[in-house]
Design a protein around this motif. Structure first.
Motif, mmCIF file in Angstrom:
data_model
loop_
_atom_site.group_PDB
_atom_site.id
_atom_site.type_symbol
_atom_site.label_atom_id
_atom_site.label_comp_id
_atom_site.label_asym_id
_atom_site.label_seq_id
_atom_site.Cartn_x
_atom_site.Cartn_y
_atom_site.Cartn_z
ATOM 1 N N SER A 35 2.268 17.563 6.685
ATOM 2 C CA SER A 35 2.261 16.614 5.545
ATOM 3 C C SER A 35 1.965 15.390 5.640
ATOM 4 O O SER A 35 1.414 14.790 4.780
ATOM 5 C CB SER A 35 3.893 16.824 5.340
ATOM 6 O OG SER A 35 4.368 18.094 4.991
ATOM 7 N N GLU A 39 -1.034 13.526 3.576
ATOM 8 C CA GLU A 39 -0.738 12.082 2.991
ATOM 9 C C GLU A 39 -1.775 11.117 3.083
ATOM 10 O O GLU A 39 -2.301 10.454 2.194
ATOM 11 C CB GLU A 39 0.798 11.824 3.030
ATOM 12 C CG GLU A 39 1.097 10.428 2.476
ATOM 13 C CD GLU A 39 2.632 10.029 2.432
ATOM 14 O OE1 GLU A 39 2.820 8.901 2.470
ATOM 15 O OE2 GLU A 39 3.350 11.110 3.300
ATOM 16 N N THR A 42 -5.151 11.967 1.552
ATOM 17 C CA THR A 42 -4.880 11.792 0.103
ATOM 18 C C THR A 42 -4.993 10.324 -0.333
ATOM 19 O O THR A 42 -5.536 9.951 -1.506
ATOM 20 C CB THR A 42 -3.667 12.469 -0.751
ATOM 21 O OG1 THR A 42 -3.839 14.017 -0.208
ATOM 22 C CG2 THR A 42 -3.775 12.431 -2.000
#
Length: 223
Positions: A35, A39, A42
């Motif tokens: 995760s 992140e 992105t």
């Protein structure tokens, strides 16, 4: 950006190389790290390799090999594994001690001054039977864990924490170590009530860890 299965596999492999060999912790960490990597990719526009390296740098302290006197200084594991192990051990030992106080206080209250009228033979036999039964249960769960061929933090804590207690229970059950309940020594009898009660309760808690391992293995195979 969702990571590919190959990228997730790379994260898992890095965790294994850092000593995370226990599937329950590995799955949990893989999810957190994946995760965080997603992140970074992105919102910062970096590559997977760069994001992965930066995220793992933040986990350096948690993955550092360490040890503790609570579980034996020879047992070195990544800090995140050891912290959970120490926390679990402390909690189980404290709970076992508190529960063991109940039969001890009961015995002290009802039999103090009456011990010369009480036949300890049956009580000693009951204790021996319970010791042998619990030690046999530990052996069975050790075999089931070995047969599962999967490592979890539950199996680690069970195997390490139950071994010493298993030895004592086994020898008490077979009579190699005498259970000193005596009509002539109330203090020693009280100590053995507390000791055996603690061994029983703590061993049952350890068996509970083995059961959690088997439940995790069952869910893992179904997923």
């Amino acid at each position: 950006m969702k990571l590919t299965s190959q990228q997730i596999a790379q994260i898992e492999e890095t965790l294994v190389l850092n000593g995370i060999q226990y599937d329950d912790i590995k799955l949990e960490l893989t999810d957190h790290i994946a995760s965080a990597v997603e992140e970074k990719i992105t919102f910062h526009g970096v590559s997977f390799e760069v994001a992965c390296r930066e995220v793992f740098e933040n986990w350096t302290e948690q993955l550092r090999p360490t040890s503790s006197h609570w579980v034996g200084l020879i047992n070195s594991s990544p800090k995140i594994v050891l912290d959970k192990w120490v926390r679990t051990t402390k909690q189980l030992q404290l709970k076992a001690l508190l529960i063991a106080l109940f039969p001890t206080v009961f015995f002290a209250y009802f039999f103090n001054g009456k011990q010369n009228k009480f036949d300890y033979t049956l009580l000693v036999q009951i204790f021996k039977t319970m010791c042998f039964a619990i030690s046999l249960s530990i052996i069975i769960f050790k075999f089931l864990i070995f047969k599962s061929n999967i490592k979890t933090s539950f199996s680690l804590y069970f195997n390490k924490n139950s071994t010493v207690f298993f030895i004592f229970l086994f020898f008490y059950g077979l009579g190699f170590i005498p259970i000193k309940l005596s009509i002539w020594d109330f203090g020693t009898s009280l100590f053995f009530i507390l000791l055996l009660s603690f061994l029983f309760v703590y061993s049952l808690f350890c068996i509970g860890l083995a059961y959690q391992h088997l439940q995790f293995v069952k869910k893992l195979k179904l997923s």
